[in-house]
Design a protein around this motif. Structure first.
Motif, PDB file in Angstrom:
ATOM      1  N   PHE A   1      53.562 -16.572   7.569  1.00 51.24           N
ATOM      2  CA  PHE A   1      53.053 -15.600   8.549  1.00 51.24           C
ATOM      3  C   PHE A   1      53.321 -14.175   8.092  1.00 51.24           C
ATOM      4  O   PHE A   1      52.450 -13.307   8.123  1.00 51.24           O
ATOM      5  CB  PHE A   1      53.738 -15.823   9.910  1.00 51.24           C
ATOM      6  CG  PHE A   1      53.139 -16.911  10.753  1.00 51.24           C
ATOM      7  CD1 PHE A   1      51.894 -17.436  10.469  1.00 51.24           C
ATOM      8  CD2 PHE A   1      53.825 -17.415  11.846  1.00 51.24           C
ATOM      9  CE1 PHE A   1      51.338 -18.442  11.251  1.00 51.24           C
ATOM     10  CE2 PHE A   1      53.287 -18.415  12.647  1.00 51.24           C
ATOM     11  CZ  PHE A   1      52.040 -18.929  12.344  1.00 51.24           C
ATOM     12  N   SER A   2      54.566 -13.931   7.681  1.00 51.02           N
ATOM     13  CA  SER A   2      54.962 -12.581   7.264  1.00 51.02           C
ATOM     14  C   SER A   2      54.176 -12.124   6.041  1.00 51.02           C
ATOM     15  O   SER A   2      53.757 -10.967   5.944  1.00 51.02           O
ATOM     16  CB  SER A   2      56.464 -12.541   6.964  1.00 51.02           C
ATOM     17  OG  SER A   2      57.212 -12.802   8.123  1.00 51.02           O
ATOM     18  N   ALA A   3      53.978 -13.044   5.085  1.00 47.37           N
ATOM     19  CA  ALA A   3      53.243 -12.699   3.869  1.00 47.37           C
ATOM     20  C   ALA A   3      51.806 -12.285   4.190  1.00 47.37           C
ATOM     21  O   ALA A   3      51.278 -11.323   3.615  1.00 47.37           O
ATOM     22  CB  ALA A   3      53.251 -13.879   2.899  1.00 47.37           C
ATOM     23  N   ILE A   4      51.172 -13.003   5.134  1.00 46.31           N
ATOM     24  CA  ILE A   4      49.783 -12.682   5.514  1.00 46.31           C
ATOM     25  C   ILE A   4      49.696 -11.273   6.094  1.00 46.31           C
ATOM     26  O   ILE A   4      48.850 -10.465   5.697  1.00 46.31           O
ATOM     27  CB  ILE A   4      49.247 -13.717   6.529  1.00 46.31           C
ATOM     28  CG1 ILE A   4      49.040 -15.073   5.854  1.00 46.31           C
ATOM     29  CG2 ILE A   4      47.931 -13.228   7.155  1.00 46.31           C
ATOM     30  CD1 ILE A   4      48.698 -16.197   6.825  1.00 46.31           C
TER      31      ILE A   4
ATOM     32  N   THR B   1      53.840  -7.135  17.910  1.00 50.93           N
ATOM     33  CA  THR B   1      53.110  -6.290  18.847  1.00 50.93           C
ATOM     34  C   THR B   1      53.688  -4.877  18.905  1.00 50.93           C
ATOM     35  O   THR B   1      53.013  -3.957  19.335  1.00 50.93           O
ATOM     36  CB  THR B   1      53.142  -6.897  20.264  1.00 50.93           C
ATOM     37  OG1 THR B   1      54.498  -7.115  20.631  1.00 50.93           O
ATOM     38  CG2 THR B   1      52.393  -8.192  20.310  1.00 50.93           C
ATOM     39  N   GLY B   2      54.941  -4.706  18.462  1.00 50.86           N
ATOM     40  CA  GLY B   2      55.522  -3.374  18.467  1.00 50.86           C
ATOM     41  C   GLY B   2      54.703  -2.408  17.638  1.00 50.86           C
ATOM     42  O   GLY B   2      54.454  -1.268  18.032  1.00 50.86           O
TER      43      GLY B   2
ATOM     44  N   ALA C   1      50.258 -11.736  13.305  1.00 51.67           N
ATOM     45  CA  ALA C   1      51.458 -10.904  13.465  1.00 51.67           C
ATOM     46  C   ALA C   1      52.185 -11.226  14.769  1.00 51.67           C
ATOM     47  O   ALA C   1      53.409 -11.345  14.801  1.00 51.67           O
ATOM     48  CB  ALA C   1      51.080  -9.427  13.421  1.00 51.67           C
ATOM     49  N   ALA C   2      51.420 -11.372  15.839  1.00 48.75           N
ATOM     50  CA  ALA C   2      52.036 -11.689  17.131  1.00 48.75           C
ATOM     51  C   ALA C   2      52.632 -13.097  17.127  1.00 48.75           C
ATOM     52  O   ALA C   2      53.722 -13.329  17.651  1.00 48.75           O
ATOM     53  CB  ALA C   2      50.998 -11.549  18.243  1.00 48.75           C
ATOM     54  N   LEU C   3      51.921 -14.051  16.506  1.00 50.35           N
ATOM     55  CA  LEU C   3      52.450 -15.419  16.394  1.00 50.35           C
ATOM     56  C   LEU C   3      53.745 -15.432  15.589  1.00 50.35           C
ATOM     57  O   LEU C   3      54.708 -16.124  15.927  1.00 50.35           O
ATOM     58  CB  LEU C   3      51.410 -16.326  15.726  1.00 50.35           C
ATOM     59  CG  LEU C   3      50.206 -16.729  16.579  1.00 50.35           C
ATOM     60  CD1 LEU C   3      49.137 -17.398  15.722  1.00 50.35           C
ATOM     61  CD2 LEU C   3      50.632 -17.667  17.701  1.00 50.35           C
TER      62      LEU C   3
ATOM     63  N   PHE D   1      42.273 -11.008  13.463  1.00 52.03           N
ATOM     64  CA  PHE D   1      42.939 -12.249  13.052  1.00 52.03           C
ATOM     65  C   PHE D   1      44.344 -11.956  12.516  1.00 52.03           C
ATOM     66  O   PHE D   1      45.309 -12.653  12.847  1.00 52.03           O
ATOM     67  CB  PHE D   1      42.111 -12.964  11.978  1.00 52.03           C
ATOM     68  CG  PHE D   1      42.835 -14.112  11.333  1.00 52.03           C
ATOM     69  CD1 PHE D   1      42.984 -15.323  11.998  1.00 52.03           C
ATOM     70  CD2 PHE D   1      43.388 -13.980  10.059  1.00 52.03           C
ATOM     71  CE1 PHE D   1      43.664 -16.381  11.413  1.00 52.03           C
ATOM     72  CE2 PHE D   1      44.073 -15.025   9.466  1.00 52.03           C
ATOM     73  CZ  PHE D   1      44.214 -16.240  10.148  1.00 52.03           C
ATOM     74  N   VAL D   2      44.461 -10.913  11.711  1.00 47.83           N
ATOM     75  CA  VAL D   2      45.765 -10.538  11.152  1.00 47.83           C
ATOM     76  C   VAL D   2      46.733 -10.155  12.270  1.00 47.83           C
ATOM     77  O   VAL D   2      47.909 -10.533  12.263  1.00 47.83           O
ATOM     78  CB  VAL D   2      45.608  -9.371  10.151  1.00 47.83           C
ATOM     79  CG1 VAL D   2      46.969  -8.829   9.732  1.00 47.83           C
ATOM     80  CG2 VAL D   2      44.816  -9.823   8.929  1.00 47.83           C
ATOM     81  N   ILE D   3      46.221  -9.414  13.247  1.00 48.17           N
ATOM     82  CA  ILE D   3      47.054  -8.999  14.373  1.00 48.17           C
ATOM     83  C   ILE D   3      47.496 -10.217  15.182  1.00 48.17           C
ATOM     84  O   ILE D   3      48.632 -10.284  15.661  1.00 48.17           O
ATOM     85  CB  ILE D   3      46.280  -8.000  15.255  1.00 48.17           C
ATOM     86  CG1 ILE D   3      46.060  -6.703  14.488  1.00 48.17           C
ATOM     87  CG2 ILE D   3      47.006  -7.713  16.548  1.00 48.17           C
ATOM     88  CD1 ILE D   3      45.060  -5.776  15.121  1.00 48.17           C
ATOM     89  N   LEU D   4      46.598 -11.186  15.305  1.00 49.55           N
ATOM     90  CA  LEU D   4      46.947 -12.438  15.982  1.00 49.55           C
ATOM     91  C   LEU D   4      48.086 -13.150  15.237  1.00 49.55           C
ATOM     92  O   LEU D   4      49.060 -13.617  15.846  1.00 49.55           O
ATOM     93  CB  LEU D   4      45.709 -13.344  16.059  1.00 49.55           C
ATOM     94  CG  LEU D   4      45.907 -14.727  16.675  1.00 49.55           C
ATOM     95  CD1 LEU D   4      46.256 -14.607  18.153  1.00 49.55           C
ATOM     96  CD2 LEU D   4      44.658 -15.583  16.493  1.00 49.55           C
TER      97      LEU D   4
END
Length: 423
Positions: A137-140, A10-11, A275-277, A270-273
């Motif tokens: 997650f990071s790769a996505i 989220t940063g 990222a937060a997860l 979706f990508v931002i979601l």
């Protein structure tokens, strides 16, 4: 990849919204994040040096205890634990906001509890499972940001319409619309954005080859953070005027809506979601290990230092869900202000910890000089780099005290530090 997972959450995706970084600094937010990246570089150098010489899952908390004093180690561990526990709440609050894109009428607390339960279950299985999921997650999100950068570069430099371009940096009140002070306040938010980079030092304690892992991660993470944060923000501000970027949602979704590519806003959301997860997943890991370290050092109940058959400190993990509880309560009673409140109260522990890492590094170097032991990995330009980092973090702390949006930082942090000292 794990450090990137913690840092690009989220940063980057949300912290610049809600009249935060971009709202304070305008286009000069680029300078704010550059200063934050410089402080992070100095901090990473100090941590890398100490981790290679003294690898432990307690990381900077253990270093503060060993090289400075047991009480300082106690304060650093609890301050950072509290900061990350609350940052977990910040991430899950943002997740609930992202879900409103698809389900605007569903209460935020339902998403907070649902996603939190899934990630807590994931972290309770094994550290290998955590690492694999975090890598995915990071790769996505890295792939998505790379695609965003390529598209934005084409729009800014390849489009002939003149709608997008560097002229947005000066067309809406100038490069520093709120002066130097606005730019400097946004540095605080950049520190929040880079907060979980120190996860490298904690994760190294569970790596097979800590020295190799830290050396590689130190070099790669700084380059990637500078590219992904600074380049992404620079392109975003060239596409959308700064005073329109992210007033009610993620600035990235605003950019996609501005461009008008069919379906792109849903994909970006979706990508931002994810990222937060990813960031929340990383933060659950680090806060659990910090509480485990406190227990093993005799500074927390012994039960929090027990491991499951798969090596997971489950009791410490469950206690570290306090931030999720705080986020749930705030989302019910203060739905509009919950994200900004969670960010403000989590900042004190983060700033204090970063400040004390620089102090610890000075004591660490003095210890090795006294012992006349050679270090295999050294931070260049010592002691100047450490001292510069220390002064900059002290200035950030003073700024937070006198900034209205971060008043909760002091109101929460000062009494908390007093209680820790008495403890």
């Amino acid at each position: 990849m794990i450090a990137i997972g913690g840092a690009i959450g989220t940063g980057l995706f949300m912290g610049s919204a809600f009249a935060f970084a971009i709202g304070y600094a305008g286009p000069s937010v680029l300078l704010s994040y550059a200063i934050g990246a410089f402080i992070t570089l100095l901090l990473m150098g100090c941590l890398a040096e100490m981790t290679v010489a003294h690898s432990t899952s307690g990381s900077f908390g253990a270093y503060a205890e060993y090289y400075v004093s047991p009480m300082v180690g106690f304060l650093v561990r609890y301050a950072y634990w509290a900061a990350i526990v609350l940052a977990v709440g910040t991430e899950v609050t943002a997740i609930a906001l992202y879900m409103k894109y698809w389900f605007p009428d569903v209460p935020a607390w339902i998403w907070i509890l649902s996603f939190s339960s899934a990630l807590v279950a994931l972290n309770s299985v094994s550290v290998k499972t955590f690492g694999q999921v975090e890598y995915l997650f990071s790769a996505i999100k890295l792939a998505a940001i790379a695609a965003f950068i390529l598209l934005a570069v084409w729009l800014v430099f390849g489009s002939s319409s003149g709608e997008y371009g560097l002229h947005h940096y000066t067309d809406h009140g100038g490069f520093m619309p709120h002066g130097f002070s606005g730019m400097w306040v946004a540095v605080i938010i950049s520190i929040f954005s880079y907060l979980s980079v120190v996860l490298i030092a904690v994760a190294a304690g569970e790596a097979e080859d800590p020295e190799r892992a830290v050396r590689q991660a130190f070099r790669a993470t700084i380059v990637r953070l500078v590219v992904f944060y600074l380049l992404t923000l620079a392109l975003m501000l060239a596409i959308v005027p700064w005073d329109e970027a992210g007033k009610t949602q993620s600035p990235f979704v605003t950019v996609m809506q501005y461009i008008g590519i069919p379906g792109a806003t849903g994909v970006m959301n979706f990508v931002i979601l994810v990222a937060a997860l990813s960031a929340m997943n990383s933060q659950l890991y680090i806060t659990t290990r910090m509480m485990f370290s406190l227990s093993r050092a005799g500074q927390a109940p012994a039960g929090l230092g027990r491991l499951t058959r798969t090596g997971i400190p489950l009791n410490a993990l469950l206690l570290s869900c306090l931030g999720i509880a705080v986020a749930t309560v705030l989302s019910v009673f203060y739905p509009e202000e919950s994200f900004s409140l969670m960010m403000a109260i989590s900042m004190f522990g983060a700033i204090f910890t970063w400040l004390m890492i620089f102090v610890t590094h000075l004591f660490f170097r003095r210890y090795y000089a006294r012992k006349q032991q050679a270090l295999t990995f050294k931070l260049p330009l010592y002691p100047y780099g450490t001292l510069i980092g220390l002064v900059l973090m002290a200035l950030v702390l003073v700024t937070a005290v006198f900034t209205e949006a971060f008043r909760m930082t002091l109101l929460f942090g000062a009494p908390f530090l007093v209680l820790l000292t008495i403890g």
